[in-house]
Design a protein around this motif. Structure first.
Motif, PDB file in Angstrom:
ATOM      1  N   UNK A  21       0.865  -1.170   0.000  1.00 40.33           N
ATOM      2  CA  UNK A  21       0.000   0.000   0.000  1.00 40.33           C
ATOM      3  C   UNK A  21       0.902   1.220   0.000  1.00 40.33           C
ATOM      4  N   UNK A  22       0.671   2.129  -0.921  1.00 36.78           N
ATOM      5  CA  UNK A  22       1.455   3.358  -0.953  1.00 36.78           C
ATOM      6  C   UNK A  22       2.128   3.568  -2.289  1.00 36.78           C
ATOM      7  N   UNK A  23       3.128   4.445  -2.291  1.00 34.39           N
ATOM      8  CA  UNK A  23       3.830   4.816  -3.514  1.00 34.39           C
ATOM      9  C   UNK A  23       5.225   4.213  -3.553  1.00 34.39           C
ATOM     10  N   UNK A  24       5.617   3.838  -4.750  1.00 39.51           N
ATOM     11  CA  UNK A  24       6.989   3.401  -5.005  1.00 39.51           C
ATOM     12  C   UNK A  24       7.324   3.877  -6.407  1.00 39.51           C
ATOM     13  N   UNK A  25       8.235   4.820  -6.486  1.00 45.58           N
ATOM     14  CA  UNK A  25       8.552   5.406  -7.785  1.00 45.58           C
ATOM     15  C   UNK A  25       7.344   6.152  -8.328  1.00 45.58           C
ATOM     16  N   UNK A  26       6.975   5.841  -9.578  1.00 38.10           N
ATOM     17  CA  UNK A  26       5.844   6.501 -10.223  1.00 38.10           C
ATOM     18  C   UNK A  26       4.537   5.750 -10.034  1.00 38.10           C
ATOM     19  N   UNK A  27       4.564   4.647  -9.314  1.00 39.43           N
ATOM     20  CA  UNK A  27       3.367   3.823  -9.154  1.00 39.43           C
ATOM     21  C   UNK A  27       2.806   3.948  -7.746  1.00 39.43           C
ATOM     22  N   UNK A  28       1.503   3.700  -7.634  1.00 38.40           N
ATOM     23  CA  UNK A  28       0.834   3.807  -6.346  1.00 38.40           C
ATOM     24  C   UNK A  28      -0.221   2.715  -6.223  1.00 38.40           C
ATOM     25  N   UNK A  29      -0.274   2.104  -5.054  1.00 40.97           N
ATOM     26  CA  UNK A  29      -1.312   1.126  -4.732  1.00 40.97           C
ATOM     27  C   UNK A  29      -2.134   1.734  -3.610  1.00 40.97           C
TER      28      UNK A  29
END
Length: 58
Positions: A21-29
């Motif tokens: 859950x959350x952001x990593x780089x340019x992606x978000x869950x």
């Protein structure tokens, strides 16, 4: 029981960190995505993750 399984797109080394859950780089869950897949409301998602699950806030 505090267990879950996550299907990843590829095999990763043991100990590799992943973002659930959350952001990593340019992606978000988002929790809304989890809720939709589990057919529940977003509020339920953090409630099912007990305090025994480590959290890292960035």
């Amino acid at each position: 029981m505090d267990q879950c399984m996550i299907k990843l797109p590829e095999e990763l080394p043991i100990g590799e960190k992943v973002t659930l859950i959350g952001k990593q780089g340019n992606e978000e869950i988002r929790m809304e995505e989890w809720a939709e897949k589990l057919e529940t409301i977003p509020y339920e998602i953090p409630c099912i993750l007990t305090k025994r699950v480590p959290r890292i806030y960035c």
